[in-house]
Design an enzyme around this catalytic site. Sequence first.
Site, PDB file in Angstrom:
ATOM      1  N   SER A 138     -11.023  20.832   3.872  1.00  0.00           N
ATOM      2  CA  SER A 138      -9.623  19.773   4.206  1.00  0.00           C
ATOM      3  C   SER A 138      -9.800  19.309   5.655  1.00  0.00           C
ATOM      4  CB  SER A 138      -8.465  21.054   4.038  1.00  0.00           C
ATOM      5  OG  SER A 138      -7.508  20.360   4.765  1.00  0.00           O
ATOM      6  N   TYR A 174      -4.555  29.319   6.829  1.00  0.00           N
ATOM      7  CA  TYR A 174      -5.174  28.532   5.767  1.00  0.00           C
ATOM      8  C   TYR A 174      -6.473  27.618   6.079  1.00  0.00           C
ATOM      9  CZ  TYR A 174      -5.601  24.207   3.106  1.00  0.00           C
ATOM     10  OH  TYR A 174      -6.259  23.200   2.426  1.00  0.00           O
ATOM     11  N   LYS A 218     -10.920  27.843   5.370  1.00  0.00           N
ATOM     12  CA  LYS A 218     -11.444  26.632   4.979  1.00  0.00           C
ATOM     13  C   LYS A 218     -12.790  26.465   5.983  1.00  0.00           C
ATOM     14  CE  LYS A 218      -9.261  25.059   1.297  1.00  0.00           C
ATOM     15  NZ  LYS A 218      -9.750  25.254   0.039  1.00  0.00           N
TER      16      LYS A 218
END
Length: 333
Positions: free
Chosen positions: A124, A148, A152
């Site tokens: 992302s 989050y 990643k």
Amino acid sequence: MKVLVTGGLGFIGSHTCVELLEANYEVVIVDNLSNSTIDVIDKIKAITNKTVSFYELDVCDEVELEKVFQKERPEAIIHFAAYKAVGESVEKPILYYENNLISTLKLCKMMQKYHVTKFVFSSSATVYGSPATLPIKEDFPLFTTNPYGTTKLMIEKILKDFVSSQKDISVIILRYFNPIGAHPSGLLGENPKGIPNNLMPYILKVADKELERLHIFGNDYDTKDGTGVRDYIHVVDLAKGHLCALEKTKKEPGIFYYNLGTGCGYSVLDLVKTFERVNGIKIPYQIDHRRPGDVASCYADSTKAYQELGWKAELGIEEMCKDAYHFLLESKR
Ligand code: UFG
């Protein structure tokens, strides 16, 4: 070629399965239905007129996962399965680290054991944090602002070490910007459970009168109209990017990073106005305070993806808005 798609019933995963099937790949889906529904399989079949193999399981469950590898012997993996809500990750960091990291580690183990050499990872733009300049290039400094995003980034680092330790593995890291839109058939789209965090799903709930009005998080940013600017990308374009990435894994071992965006920044008000215009519907809104953690502007330089993968986004913001609304209308029928 047989491709294992984890999270293949989710928003981006399901669109990617359609593109894979249309390009004559064999598709094996693994999904635990935590943020998807089983009927998506029928939708994928209806669009493509092709079948998929499906296993309802959690990628973290090594015993069950290994059975899939034994039986199916995939040659490539596209790994979408992950938790992805920024706010929830702040409240439940351990859940996010456990799920997102362990699932990827289990897949790496299976790759070693079953000699799978091709891997595409769903990363992302969140790994760029608040970039100092725009547009964002792949070699910009990496920095995260929530658990989050950190999952990643940690996975990207794990995959780098993994690739360094193996001579024939090819890993493609795709850093997505803001995927919206839906399949033009109206059969696949984004339908999150509960109150949506993201802008387009929220607009759809307002269009559907399930929510009274959109809350725009701040109109005092240093942008053209004061609202946040993002690089919205049609989910079908994004799905196609995964096929280009798979092609790349067939050519060269190593790890490669690509931004998938359109390179165009649109404000929240741009998106709302376009949605209203192309769909002939009013979206009531009010201006609220800024959402903590949001940046003013974020958009990609996707030149590298064009040069090395031959990929570029084809669909514009009008198609994104039309297709998203079409999906809403079709899902009501
Ligand atoms: N916004 C609103 N109201 C809403 C929801 C969003 O005004 O109800 C605004 C946000 O403030 C932002 C824009 O709409 O300016 C887009 O917000 P989204 O929540 O749709 O998307 P984000 O850019 O915040 O986040 C997305 C993904 C994340 C990812 C991030 C990285 O959802 O997973 O991009 O770039 F980490």
